[in-house]
Design an enzyme around this catalytic site. Sequence first.
Site: not given
Ligand code: SIN
Length: 518
Positions: A285, A319
Amino acid sequence: MSEKIKVTYSTLASPNPKLDLLYDEAVQRTKANFGQTFPLFINGEERSVGTTFTKVSPIDTDLVMGHFQKGSEQDALDAIAAARAAFDGWRKTPWQDRVAILRKAADLISDRLFDMGAVMSFEVGKNRLEALGDVEETADLIRYYCDQMETNDGFAVTLKSETQRHHNRSVLKPYGVWAVISPFNFPGALAGGPSGGAMVAGNTVVFKPATDTPYTGWLLTTCFRDAGVPAGVFNFVTGGGRTVGQTIIDSDDVDGITFTGSYDVGMHIIRTFAGSPLPRPVIAEMGGKNPTIVSKKADLDKAAVGVMRSAFGLQGQKCSACSRVYVHQGVKDEFERKLLELTERINVGDPTQKENWMGPIINKGVYEDYQKFTGELHRDGNVLYGGKVLDRKGYFVMPTIANDLPEDHHLWKLEMFLPIVTVASFDDLDDAMAKANDVEYGLTAGFYSEDEDEIEWFLDNIEAGVLYVNRETGATTGAWPGYQAFGGWKGSGSTGKAGGSLYYVQQYMHEQSQTVVD
Ligand code: SIN
């Protein structure tokens, strides 16, 4: 043990005095415990290696939270060997028993909500709501993967038979030793979620937290340990530099890996795994450069609050953060005025204090990046708000809105991972869509319009894995397990399957077709 309060990012939006009280008490307990030394956890045993690194809080760099082991290459190899030795017993443990142990771990995480949340606030700089949300999301991700095992009856399915003598099945089986390398921004959810998924599927885990967030990693480890995860099934290795992570990545004895972090490191892992003697799965990811499109038919109040929350929540270090806004020329001034008004009201400060919504950014390196990027915005564009660091002991910076940045400027494509959003106008929606899609990433995207045809057009054309339309709680952020599957397209994710989704836990297993003839 904390009182039971059900927390999600949505319920957190409503004030809850009890929650504040319990969190404030946990902050005091956490501070009183600062300065301890924490071990590695390999094969069910704590291990000290003689050298440690110090974790300071980004809120105040004089605040020493604890000392963590500088694990060596040998420690990483020992953790992998322990996981290998434990695999046979764990894979043969009935899946129902694995589910029971992992549900217990999830319940322990929920029980420890406030203490883990307080540590996360100090460790990452999360405000109380973001910190408590991360803890509870960790527990809910694990529960979700347990649910998936149950719903799918352990992923053993009877297939059609050619004759009455044939008995055919499809069975999903674990791979073996699974590495989890987690990022600093969600040190609970993006460590506990993948680890829980891997273990409930029958794999054993070697877990390396981000160097900035070893403390939450240790607390997670104690939840798995206290829930009765057997020795060697979950191993925790910290390191002060690249050694531990690189050893794990380079080891052919690791059967699969989940990595969450930057595109560059994710691609390095994908390439390293591709060069190994046998194919091995990588769940990577790798970030985002998430756009929001605001149509002239948008409710601008919704759009402004959604963008403000997604651009600046957790200091833009998600992210999923919104970092680009394309707004119709006809409503640009009004949208910017509303966004500015909301942003001016943000309090930046110690995030353990209720009144502060933005805490510090994570470390010196990104503090320097912020100054470099805002310098470029001042030079090449127009900074509407922010663009400055704050003169404090920690890494505090102002939320930043900029416009008038040339279309070909590299900051339109670079994931800054900071509280910086750039705004541009458009005349034609298709033009805005082309720009929104013109990046390597495809994680999340937001759209604001009250027109149903425009909404359909957005859903049909945007290249991203997580979409939100007209959402006030976050234009591009705030997925919750079971409600939103969270995963990216293009350079944002390697498997096309999302976390907290119907298809996630299957990625930790390979399929076996079994035919038995009487
Ligand atoms: C992330 O994993 O950066 C955030 C997850 C989200 O805001 O939905």
